[in-house]
Design a protein around this motif. Structure first.
Motif, PDB file in Angstrom:
ATOM      1  N   LEU A 177      -7.003   3.746   0.147  1.00 13.77           N
ATOM      2  CA  LEU A 177      -7.920   3.709   1.346  1.00 13.77           C
ATOM      3  C   LEU A 177      -8.634   2.730   1.251  1.00 13.77           C
ATOM      4  CD1 LEU A 177      -8.491   4.876   4.108  1.00 13.77           C
ATOM      5  CD2 LEU A 177     -10.219   6.202   3.217  1.00 13.77           C
ATOM      6  N   THR A 178      -9.464   2.456   0.219  1.00 17.73           N
ATOM      7  CA  THR A 178     -10.382   1.404   0.013  1.00 17.73           C
ATOM      8  C   THR A 178      -9.859   0.241  -0.252  1.00 17.73           C
ATOM      9  OG1 THR A 178     -11.779   3.187  -1.394  1.00 17.73           O
ATOM     10  CG2 THR A 178     -12.367   1.017  -1.476  1.00 17.73           C
ATOM     11  N   LEU A 179      -8.495   0.066  -0.778  1.00 17.94           N
ATOM     12  CA  LEU A 179      -7.705  -1.151  -0.986  1.00 17.94           C
ATOM     13  C   LEU A 179      -7.439  -1.472   0.351  1.00 17.94           C
ATOM     14  CD1 LEU A 179      -6.987  -2.823  -3.251  1.00 17.94           C
ATOM     15  CD2 LEU A 179      -4.749  -1.573  -3.285  1.00 17.94           C
ATOM     16  N   SER A 180      -6.849  -0.712   1.145  1.00 19.89           N
ATOM     17  CA  SER A 180      -6.511  -1.189   2.427  1.00 19.89           C
ATOM     18  C   SER A 180      -7.489  -1.571   3.369  1.00 19.89           C
ATOM     19  CB  SER A 180      -5.717   0.286   2.918  1.00 19.89           C
ATOM     20  OG  SER A 180      -6.120   0.502   4.371  1.00 19.89           O
ATOM     21  N   LEU A 181      -8.740  -0.996   3.512  1.00 16.81           N
ATOM     22  CA  LEU A 181      -9.814  -1.316   4.390  1.00 16.81           C
ATOM     23  C   LEU A 181     -10.351  -2.740   3.746  1.00 16.81           C
ATOM     24  CD1 LEU A 181     -11.718   1.893   4.585  1.00 16.81           C
ATOM     25  CD2 LEU A 181     -10.613   0.646   6.432  1.00 16.81           C
ATOM     26  N   ALA A 182     -10.207  -3.111   2.456  1.00 17.54           N
ATOM     27  CA  ALA A 182     -10.582  -4.257   1.680  1.00 17.54           C
ATOM     28  C   ALA A 182      -9.820  -5.135   2.378  1.00 17.54           C
ATOM     29  CB  ALA A 182     -10.756  -4.242   0.264  1.00 17.54           C
TER      30      ALA A 182
ATOM     31  N   ALA B 151      -9.965  13.532   3.496  1.00 18.07           N
ATOM     32  CA  ALA B 151      -8.681  13.868   2.872  1.00 18.07           C
ATOM     33  C   ALA B 151      -7.726  12.638   3.508  1.00 18.07           C
ATOM     34  CB  ALA B 151      -8.127  15.214   3.606  1.00 18.07           C
ATOM     35  N   ALA B 152      -6.895  12.290   2.604  1.00 17.17           N
ATOM     36  CA  ALA B 152      -5.882  11.056   2.796  1.00 17.17           C
ATOM     37  C   ALA B 152      -4.639  11.709   3.813  1.00 17.17           C
ATOM     38  CB  ALA B 152      -5.266  10.481   1.741  1.00 17.17           C
TER      39      ALA B 152
ATOM     40  N   PHE C 250      -8.767   5.317  -3.649  1.00 15.42           N
ATOM     41  CA  PHE C 250      -8.424   4.004  -3.940  1.00 15.42           C
ATOM     42  C   PHE C 250      -7.653   3.261  -3.097  1.00 15.42           C
ATOM     43  CE2 PHE C 250      -6.011   0.775  -6.475  1.00 15.42           C
ATOM     44  CZ  PHE C 250      -6.999   0.066  -7.081  1.00 15.42           C
TER      45      PHE C 250
ATOM     46  N   LEU D 131       0.835  -0.982  -0.041  1.00 16.72           N
ATOM     47  CA  LEU D 131       0.076   0.195  -0.072  1.00 16.72           C
ATOM     48  C   LEU D 131       0.912   1.250  -0.086  1.00 16.72           C
ATOM     49  CD1 LEU D 131      -2.630  -1.044   2.590  1.00 16.72           C
ATOM     50  CD2 LEU D 131      -3.211  -0.587   0.054  1.00 16.72           C
TER      51      LEU D 131
ATOM     52  N   LEU E 198       1.949   1.904  -3.410  1.00 21.04           N
ATOM     53  CA  LEU E 198       1.008   2.627  -4.319  1.00 21.04           C
ATOM     54  C   LEU E 198       1.022   3.689  -4.174  1.00 21.04           C
ATOM     55  CD1 LEU E 198      -1.574  -0.597  -4.430  1.00 21.04           C
ATOM     56  CD2 LEU E 198       0.047   0.181  -6.159  1.00 21.04           C
TER      57      LEU E 198
END
Ligand SMILES: Nc1ncnc2c1ncn2[C@@H]1O[C@H](COP(=O)(O)OP(=O)(O)OP(=O)(O)O)[C@@H](O)[C@H]1O
Ligand SMILES: [Mg+2]
Lengths: 234, 253, 214
Positions: B152-157, B221-222, B150, B138, B141
């Motif tokens: 953040l979503t990947l990390s939560l998934a 915000a990230a 994207f 992550l 990326l």
């Protein structure tokens, strides 16, 4: 005396019509430790969420002197660190370190400053060595402590804890109570654990059906058989 | 499989383990591009297969783990293989007997080519994923400039994938513990109910995670990511792997 | 059915990337219409859900078993654009961590499982227009069936264009088998939507959850 939190006529209705809070008024002084008692569904969790404006509410809430509204809620959330009942909800980052760093980073702190706070918080809960792990790898007791660390790193002046000892074995429970006893912050603790309330909180507030049913010394409340009966806690 | 099992070999002291994920990811992509751009199978494919195996050996990770993960491509390849007997022979094609069928030689060669490419690429992906903690992927990326939403979503998934699988497994156990042996439509309806229930739990969890984030000042915000420079060892790995991958490719021309 | 690396010819893989990329850019721009971006955590857990739901399988007939694919369901409950993002994340995760589906085939897999749901969504929206529970469930079932069958057809065509399978055999076989698998998927999706509707009526197709956010 300064109020950490003051709520007056606080009500909260869920979208499905459930009136979870119905005119709750209470004040908590700075440095005070208060247990929030009540049966399942009494409204404890809901109250904690509304205190930092995570649910829409009616009534007035003041957090460290500032009336709670859209503009002040960021500040309120910094002042009051909320720890959820289920640590799996709170630990969502790839590593424990990132979880604990989440709050400070959102506050816009420098990475070096963040690092100091993360280390301090993780050492306080004795999880510094596990910092590179994912929450999934921790035991339940470790997760509960880790969830606490995620708000300790924010240096909140008050902590709102939702059932910090639920699901813990006797030893982990004792460790958690000792950990909380050492914190200087104002504490508001929703719990079913009378021993925890007696050990940590001189004062208790009992909720029943979204209303304040009793507010007074913990020892008096948890020894009042009639009251506990009415609250469904006996 | 739990996350613990899944990432059991992701952290290690070996040189390969310590290579920056950005470098590993770059090498992986280069590898896949070179392998998929080959025409025909043969000895080059064997050489390519040797690279991830070499890395696995150097990292002292059990080969079995990597190979097991790479086998994920087999069902698809088997499905494609079912069509072999139906490939019309090309002009001047050799016909090869295969069990009760005769199959086109050209078709069989093409099938062998794509299947070996798939296996070799999967081997490399497996090597990468077995030896890299997902948090490092992550970070890589993020530093490559992937959209924060994207990542953040990947990390939560990834984080909740294992939690939800456990929840699903518990539901399945609870269903089967009650002597469940449904079939057909009724079974599908029961399964649908479970999917719905799992989604409701997922959704509630999503709401609570959101609250937990908001309670700590999340505004959408990230969070920032300090960038770490590559070390000398990273550059060495990058150069060596890229050279190896490119050399095999050039030799195949 | 995730296409691995190596099975697609370069033009097919690149073409699929172009189509999925365009759809992704479009979805990214439209996502704000029915999804509050601060709700990002919901997308992440829904992606995890799509993974987990695949474990829930059920016997179809003669020893075979079907399992929920989840893409259509995600579109129904989250709306098409957020669901597309969810599928992109699911497929990226599977390609990168599980070697399930190729990195170079990511475009094609997203085309088959994500773009398909996006393109067919207006059909679903039209079919559930009567706003009755029955119309919603029927539309959900048909939508789920169509997405599964369309994904299989696209997959067959992509493999054929890449010179791996003959279209004359692959197209009817893939479409036929998935017509049956899709029936299972249709029942599962409708049942899941029905349960969700009963428990949290606000969730289905008002894409944003009910209570306010930060
Ligand atoms: N998201 C929600 N939607 C609708 N109703 C809800 C929701 N969350 C809680 N409630 C309802 O609000 C009431 C108060 O719930 P709350 O979770 O605050 O209780 P609690 O005192 O924390 O209980 P417990 O001891 O079980 O944690 C209950 O009647 C509950 O059913
Ligand atoms: Mg509660």
């Amino acid at each position: 005396m300064n109020h950490a939190i003051a709520a007056a006529g606080l009500s909260c209705v869920y979208p499905d019509g459930t009136r979870a809070l119905d005119g709750v008024s209470l004040t908590i002084a700075e440095g005070e430790r208060v247990a929030l008692l009540g049966a399942n569904g009494a409204g404890k969790s809901t109250l904690l969420l509304t205190l930092v404006d995570l649910l829409p509410f009616a009534g007035a809430v003041t957090v460290f002197g500032a009336p709670l509204n859209r503009d002040t809620r960021r500040q309120a959330r910094r002042c009051v660190g909320l720890v959820f009942q289920n640590p799996d909800d709170q630990l969502f980052s790839p590593t424990l370190y990132d979880d604990v760093a989440f709050g400070p980073r959102q506050m816009g702190l420098e990475e070096a400053d963040t690092a100091t706070r993360v280390e301090r918080a993780l050492r306080a809960v004795e999880l510094w060595d596990a910092r590179a792990k994912n929450a999934f790898h921790l035991s339940f007791g470790q997760k509960k402590r880790a969830a606490l660390a995620t708000v300790l790193s924010m240096d909140a002046r008050a902590l709102a804890l939702d059932e910090p000892t639920s699901g813990l074995d006797p030893r982990a429970r004792r460790e958690m109570i000792a950990l909380l006893a050492a914190l200087p912050a104002t504490l508001i603790i929703a719990t079913h654990d009378f021993a925890l309330a007696a050990a940590l909180c001189p004062r208790s507030v009992a909720l029943n059906g979204g209303r304040v049913a009793a507010d007074g010394p913990t020892a008096a409340i948890i020894s009042d058989g009639n009251l506990l009966d009415r609250l469904g806690l006996a | 499989m739990s996350l613990w099992e899944f990432e059991r070999h992701a952290r290690g002291a070996s040189l390969i383990h310590r290579v920056d994920a950005r470098v590993k990811l770059t090498a992986l992509l280069f590898f896949i591009l070179m392998v998929t751009s080959l025409s025909g199978a043969g000895w080059t494919m064997a050489l390519y297969a040797a690279l991830p195996l070499l890395a696995t050996g150097a990292a002292r990770v059990p080969l079995r783990i990597v190979i097991l993960r790479a086998l994920a491509v087999i069902p698809f390849a088997a499905m494609a293989g079912l069509f072999l007997p139906f490939i019309p022979p090309a002009y001047g094609d050799t016909l090869i007997p295969l069990g009760p069928f005769t199959v086109s030689g050209a078709g069989l060669a093409r099938f062998a080519e794509v299947t070996s490419k798939a296996l070799v690429c999967a081997l490399c992906v497996a090597t990468f994923s077995v030896m890299t903690p997902f948090s490092a992927t992550l970070d890589a990326l993020r530093r490559f400039g992937a959209p924060p939403a994207f990542v953040l979503t990947l990390s939560l998934a990834y984080r909740y994938l294992f939690t939800l699988r456990e929840e699903a497994a518990r539901m399945i156990r609870a269903r089967d513990a009650r002597g469940y042996a449904g079939r057909g439509l009724a079974a599908a309806m029961v399964a649908g109910g479970m999917v719905g229930a799992l989604f409701l739990r997922t959704h509630e969890r999503g709401e609570r995670i959101y609250q937990a984030m908001a309670a700590r000042g999340f505004t959408g915000a990230a969070s920032s990511m300090p960038s770490a420079p590559l070390q000398a060892a990273d550059w060495v790995f990058l150069t060596l792997s890229a050279a190896g991958i490119a050399l095999i490719r050039i030799a195949a021309l | 059915m995730h296409i691995p690396d190596g099975f697609l010819s370069a033009p097919v893989a690149l073409g699929a990337f172009a189509l999925s990329g365009a759809a992704g850019a479009f979805a990214a721009r439209r996502i704000h219409e029915d999804f509050d971006e601060r709700r990002a955590p919901l997308l992440g857990v829904t992606a995890a859900f799509v993974f987990a739901a695949q474990m829930i399988n059920f016997p179809v007939a003669a020893g075979t078993s079907g399992h929920a694919m989840g893409a259509a369901f995600a579109s129904i409950v989250l709306g098409p654009y957020p669901a597309f993002m969810v599928m992109a994340v699911v497929l990226a995760l599977q390609a990168l961590m599980f070697a399930d589906g190729g990195v170079t085939a990511l475009g094609a897999n997203l085309l088959n499982m994500g773009v398909v749901c996006l393109v067919l969504y207006p059909l679903f929206a039209a079919a559930r227009a009567p706003r009755s529970r029955g119309a919603l469930l029927a539309a959900s079932a048909v939508y789920a069936w169509l997405t599964v069958v369309a994904a299989a057809i696209l997959c067959a065509v992509e493999l054929w264009l890449s010179g791996v399978v003959p279209l004359s055999a692959a197209l009817p076989a893939m479409a036929g088998v998935h017509a049956i698998i899709g029936a299972g998927e249709a029942v599962i999706t409708a049942a899941a939507v029905s349960l969700t509707l009963a428990a949290r009526p606000g969730l289905v197709n008002t894409a944003t959850p009910v209570e306010e956010g930060a």
